[in-house]
Design a protein around this motif. Structure first.
Motif, PDB file in Angstrom:
ATOM      1  N   ILE A 131       0.830  -1.315   0.148  1.00 17.85           N
ATOM      2  CA  ILE A 131       0.078  -0.110   0.123  1.00 17.85           C
ATOM      3  C   ILE A 131       0.768   1.148   0.109  1.00 17.85           C
ATOM      4  O   ILE A 131       1.686   1.306   0.845  1.00 17.85           O
ATOM      5  CB  ILE A 131      -0.929  -0.077   1.287  1.00 17.85           C
ATOM      6  N   LYS A 132       0.645   2.013  -0.975  1.00 17.82           N
ATOM      7  CA  LYS A 132       1.236   3.171  -1.040  1.00 17.82           C
ATOM      8  C   LYS A 132       0.850   4.320  -0.298  1.00 17.82           C
ATOM      9  O   LYS A 132       1.680   5.131   0.574  1.00 17.82           O
ATOM     10  CB  LYS A 132       1.480   3.868  -2.566  1.00 17.82           C
ATOM     11  N   SER A 133      -0.446   4.567  -0.131  1.00 13.19           N
ATOM     12  CA  SER A 133      -1.305   5.559   0.750  1.00 13.19           C
ATOM     13  C   SER A 133      -2.568   5.153   0.997  1.00 13.19           C
ATOM     14  O   SER A 133      -3.292   4.334   0.277  1.00 13.19           O
ATOM     15  CB  SER A 133      -1.243   6.801   0.435  1.00 13.19           C
ATOM     16  N   MET A 134      -3.084   5.684   2.256  1.00 13.97           N
ATOM     17  CA  MET A 134      -4.347   5.483   2.551  1.00 13.97           C
ATOM     18  C   MET A 134      -5.006   6.722   3.008  1.00 13.97           C
ATOM     19  O   MET A 134      -4.475   7.563   3.772  1.00 13.97           O
ATOM     20  CB  MET A 134      -4.557   4.356   3.728  1.00 13.97           C
ATOM     21  N   GLU A 135      -6.091   7.160   2.380  1.00 12.05           N
ATOM     22  CA  GLU A 135      -6.797   8.414   2.491  1.00 12.05           C
ATOM     23  C   GLU A 135      -8.208   8.270   3.126  1.00 12.05           C
ATOM     24  O   GLU A 135      -9.041   7.619   2.325  1.00 12.05           O
ATOM     25  CB  GLU A 135      -6.848   9.263   1.105  1.00 12.05           C
ATOM     26  N   VAL A 136      -8.419   8.876   4.302  1.00 15.04           N
ATOM     27  CA  VAL A 136      -9.612   8.805   4.908  1.00 15.04           C
ATOM     28  C   VAL A 136     -10.517  10.088   4.101  1.00 15.04           C
ATOM     29  O   VAL A 136     -10.279  11.229   4.452  1.00 15.04           O
ATOM     30  CB  VAL A 136      -9.728   8.976   6.302  1.00 15.04           C
ATOM     31  N   GLU A 137     -11.253   9.785   3.216  1.00 12.39           N
ATOM     32  CA  GLU A 137     -12.207  10.758   2.657  1.00 12.39           C
ATOM     33  C   GLU A 137     -13.052  11.433   3.269  1.00 12.39           C
ATOM     34  O   GLU A 137     -13.463  12.648   3.324  1.00 12.39           O
ATOM     35  CB  GLU A 137     -12.751  10.305   1.335  1.00 12.39           C
ATOM     36  N   ASN A 138     -13.673  10.571   4.240  1.00 22.08           N
ATOM     37  CA  ASN A 138     -14.798  10.855   5.185  1.00 22.08           C
ATOM     38  C   ASN A 138     -14.922   9.985   6.299  1.00 22.08           C
ATOM     39  O   ASN A 138     -14.227   8.974   6.011  1.00 22.08           O
ATOM     40  CB  ASN A 138     -15.997  11.479   4.461  1.00 22.08           C
ATOM     41  N   PRO A 139     -15.533   9.909   7.335  1.00 21.37           N
ATOM     42  CA  PRO A 139     -15.736   8.950   8.282  1.00 21.37           C
ATOM     43  C   PRO A 139     -16.360   7.495   7.661  1.00 21.37           C
ATOM     44  O   PRO A 139     -16.186   6.587   8.286  1.00 21.37           O
ATOM     45  CB  PRO A 139     -16.967   9.446   9.080  1.00 21.37           C
ATOM     46  N   TYR A 140     -16.646   7.497   6.409  1.00 20.41           N
ATOM     47  CA  TYR A 140     -17.213   6.463   5.742  1.00 20.41           C
ATOM     48  C   TYR A 140     -16.642   5.809   4.474  1.00 20.41           C
ATOM     49  O   TYR A 140     -17.040   4.961   3.897  1.00 20.41           O
ATOM     50  CB  TYR A 140     -18.884   6.347   5.838  1.00 20.41           C
ATOM     51  N   THR A 141     -15.646   6.780   4.228  1.00 22.85           N
ATOM     52  CA  THR A 141     -14.878   6.443   3.039  1.00 22.85           C
ATOM     53  C   THR A 141     -13.350   5.974   3.049  1.00 22.85           C
ATOM     54  O   THR A 141     -12.712   7.043   3.440  1.00 22.85           O
ATOM     55  CB  THR A 141     -15.305   7.603   1.908  1.00 22.85           C
ATOM     56  N   LEU A 142     -12.717   5.286   2.823  1.00 22.22           N
ATOM     57  CA  LEU A 142     -11.282   5.086   2.689  1.00 22.22           C
ATOM     58  C   LEU A 142     -10.699   4.594   1.190  1.00 22.22           C
ATOM     59  O   LEU A 142     -11.451   3.787   0.619  1.00 22.22           O
ATOM     60  CB  LEU A 142     -10.985   3.825   3.492  1.00 22.22           C
ATOM     61  N   THR A 143      -9.572   5.375   0.584  1.00 22.59           N
ATOM     62  CA  THR A 143      -9.222   5.146  -0.590  1.00 22.59           C
ATOM     63  C   THR A 143      -7.839   4.456  -0.476  1.00 22.59           C
ATOM     64  O   THR A 143      -6.980   5.255   0.384  1.00 22.59           O
ATOM     65  CB  THR A 143      -9.096   6.301  -1.370  1.00 22.59           C
ATOM     66  N   VAL A 144      -7.374   3.202  -0.911  1.00 22.00           N
ATOM     67  CA  VAL A 144      -6.250   2.735  -0.859  1.00 22.00           C
ATOM     68  C   VAL A 144      -5.614   2.880  -2.013  1.00 22.00           C
ATOM     69  O   VAL A 144      -6.171   2.302  -3.133  1.00 22.00           O
ATOM     70  CB  VAL A 144      -6.350   1.231  -0.141  1.00 22.00           C
ATOM     71  N   ARG A 145      -4.295   3.185  -1.988  1.00 20.03           N
ATOM     72  CA  ARG A 145      -3.494   3.241  -3.369  1.00 20.03           C
ATOM     73  C   ARG A 145      -2.171   2.585  -3.314  1.00 20.03           C
ATOM     74  O   ARG A 145      -1.674   2.216  -2.389  1.00 20.03           O
ATOM     75  CB  ARG A 145      -3.275   4.763  -3.774  1.00 20.03           C
ATOM     76  N   PHE A 146      -1.856   2.000  -4.251  1.00 22.13           N
ATOM     77  CA  PHE A 146      -0.666   1.111  -4.468  1.00 22.13           C
ATOM     78  C   PHE A 146       0.205   1.629  -5.764  1.00 22.13           C
ATOM     79  O   PHE A 146      -0.300   2.236  -6.776  1.00 22.13           O
ATOM     80  CB  PHE A 146      -1.272  -0.238  -4.940  1.00 22.13           C
ATOM     81  N   GLU A 147       1.292   1.445  -5.699  1.00 21.53           N
ATOM     82  CA  GLU A 147       2.326   1.715  -6.762  1.00 21.53           C
ATOM     83  C   GLU A 147       1.981   0.890  -8.172  1.00 21.53           C
ATOM     84  O   GLU A 147       1.908   1.379  -9.103  1.00 21.53           O
ATOM     85  CB  GLU A 147       3.794   1.587  -6.361  1.00 21.53           C
TER      86      GLU A 147
END
Length: 535
Positions: free
Chosen positions: A137-153
């Motif tokens: 996992i490159k990064s994890m972004e909490v967009e709001n209390p109910y949304t998580l975006t997980v990014r990979f290289e």
């Protein structure tokens, strides 16, 4: 036929399993369901402290982002009500279900809890078998209390398989960040909490685990008030307890199926759940624990391969399938596949024949005319209590060609440190790998890869190269081609262990147990919350 995940860049909006089987309107939970299993595994509760196979006894209280539909086997929502995959598999966004509560009044599950769980799995020192994959996992972004975006290289095209409940070894159970940080690791281990339909009551190490139903659970209120697991290593003892009414469910090997039917005990068959083989430990030449004296892993590749072929020819796999597994499975020569899989070509299905004379001749050619000494670990794994019997049968066959086999009964919790440290060179043991959901390379990524957290297979540069290509390939048809035309033939030629084939799972059921919907191909007990009480 087992179904596979097809990656799409569009949002996935499968209908949630829970809406079809939620039990909010049913009667209050009553009674106790007692289950006898061979082992609890490591008896650890936090995801970064256990390897994964413990989910047979942990799954009642825990939940994951995704699950699998019991009718189709396809990925379906659980804690995430929907998700989407973008950028060829580099970006995964999960939209959490609102209002899901942690046990003990610890509040609502949020994206921060998911991010915290994934980060603890990935951190240095994690025992979790998926730790290397979560470290991608490159990064994890909490967009709001109910949304998580997980990014990979790079594309991670099967990340959904790593965060789902319906796959054996569900190692990404979502934890409460607040609970773990306030109670500290020791406190969270002594009294774990999560969001599942059962809450933790008691754990007596090596003896029992007790859960209690969560009434009005968001997904499914259990029919039974209490769920109790007891550790009973001996299959004959488990059978006697079931017949006497001391337990209601037992895990058992297929060889006992006819005996149970003769005495009127019901059985639950879970077909095509695992791939059975004998691990030949020590095939990790680049590691400090490598021992060049191990016959099947010696530096002379051709002599080592002859030993591995001899160990295959010495074993009557069909007899093991019939006598040890009760005929509940299919003997195959290739690796980690079921006959109907799209990557299972006819050439790869053909098993090695039973030919002890040729096995002895090959041993002599390899420099072992009088055989050699080895150790067979007789180790039961959670949900796979039949494995020691398989190991014993194989050891007996090996002795017929002059190999001197020391049997070593060892609990899975003790052996776990060895397979993480690759500290069992020259040791063999029976193992059953899950068949549902993972493509073969996924299983090897976890346990047959130089970057893996553990080894239950083989490490080799060619295998690394194939795994790296498959992990980043977004096209399912192309992954099928690589597995069928490249990886499968390479494994068949290399002969990393003793291939036996695909196997079914079986449970013995007492009179309390009613309907029990299970997920196709899922290895190990699951869906406890959906078990009905017999009328």
């Amino acid at each position: 036929m087992r179904l596979r995940l097809w990656i799409s860049t569009m949002a996935v909006t499968a209908v949630c399993l829970s809406t079809a089987v939620a039990a909010h309107g049913q009667a209050k939970p009553e009674g106790t369901l007692t289950v006898a299993v061979a082992t609890f595994g490591n008896e650890r509760w936090l995801p970064h402290l256990y390897v994964g196979a413990e989910d047979v006894v942990l799954k009642p209280m825990y939940e994951n982002l995704l699950t699998r539909d019991p009718k189709t086997g396809e990925l379906a929502p659980m804690l995430a009500e929907r998700w989407k995959v973008a950028d060829g598999g580099r970006t995964w966004t999960f939209y959490l279900r609102k209002g899901v509560q942690f046990h003990g009044g610890l509040g609502e599950l949020t994206a921060e809890d998911v991010r915290f769980t994934f980060a603890t799995i990935a951190r240095d020192g994690s025992a979790n078998s998926l730790a290397p994959e979560f470290r991608l996992i490159k990064s994890m972004e909490v967009e709001n209390p109910y949304t998580l975006t997980v990014r990979f290289e790079k594309p991670f095209v099967v990340f959904g398989n790593k965060v789902n409940q319906g796959l054996f070894a569900s190692v990404a159970f979502i934890q409460s960040k607040r609970h773990v940080e306030s109670a500290k690791e020791d406190g969270a281990e002594r009294h774990p909490i999560s969001t599942g339909p059962w809450k933790f009551v008691e754990h007596v190490r090596g003896d029992r685990i007790v859960y209690e139903a969560v009434e009005n659970h968001w997904r499914a209120t259990p029919h039974f008030k209490r769920l109790v697991f007891v550790k009973v290593p001996e299959p004959s003892t488990r059978m006697a307890m079931l017949r006497a009414g001391g337990v209601d469910v037992i895990e058992i090997g297929g060889e006992y199926a006819d005996e149970l039917k003769k005495v009127g005990v019901r059985t639950l068959l879970m077909p095509n759940t695992s791939w059975l083989y004998i691990i030949l430990g020590g095939q990790w030449a680049t590691k400090a624990t490598y021992d060049p004296k191990v016959p099947w892993a010696q530096p002379d590749a051709e002599r080592a391969r002859k030993v591995r072929i001899a160990l295959n020819l010495a074993v009557d796999k069909q007899a093991i399938m019939q006598r040890v597994l009760g005929g509940l499975g299919t003997v195959m020569g290739s690796w980690l596949m079921y006959p109907s899989d799209p990557w299972a070509s006819d050439a790869l299905k053909k098993p090695y024949p039973y030919d002890p004379a040729k096995a002895k001749a090959l041993l002599a050619e390899a420099g072992y005319p009088s055989g050699f000494e080895t150790t067979m670990n007789l180790t039961a794994w959670p949900g796979r209590g039949f494995l020691p019997d398989v190991g014993e049968a194989v050891a007996t066959y090996w002795e017929k060609i002059g190999i001197r086999v020391k049997r070593r009964p060892v609990d899975r919790a003790i052996f776990a440190a060895d397979f993480r440290a690759r500290a069992y060179s020259g040791v063999a043991l029976a193992y059953a790998s899950p068949l549902v959901a993972p493509e073969p390379w996924e299983v090897m990524y976890r346990a047959g890869y130089t970057k893996a957290a553990l080894n239950l297979f083989v490490e080799h540069p060619k295998l690394d190269e194939l795994i790296d290509r498959l992990a980043a390939q977004p096209s399912f048809p192309e992954r099928v081609r690589i597995m069928r035309d490249e990886m499968g033939p390479w494994l068949s030629e290399y002969v990393p262990g003793v291939a036996i084939g695909s196997a079914h799972s079986i449970a013995g059921l007492g009179p309390k147990v009613g309907d029990w919907p299970v997920i196709p191909g899922h290895m190990g007990f699951h869906n406890w919350e959906y078990i009905g009480r017999a009328r």
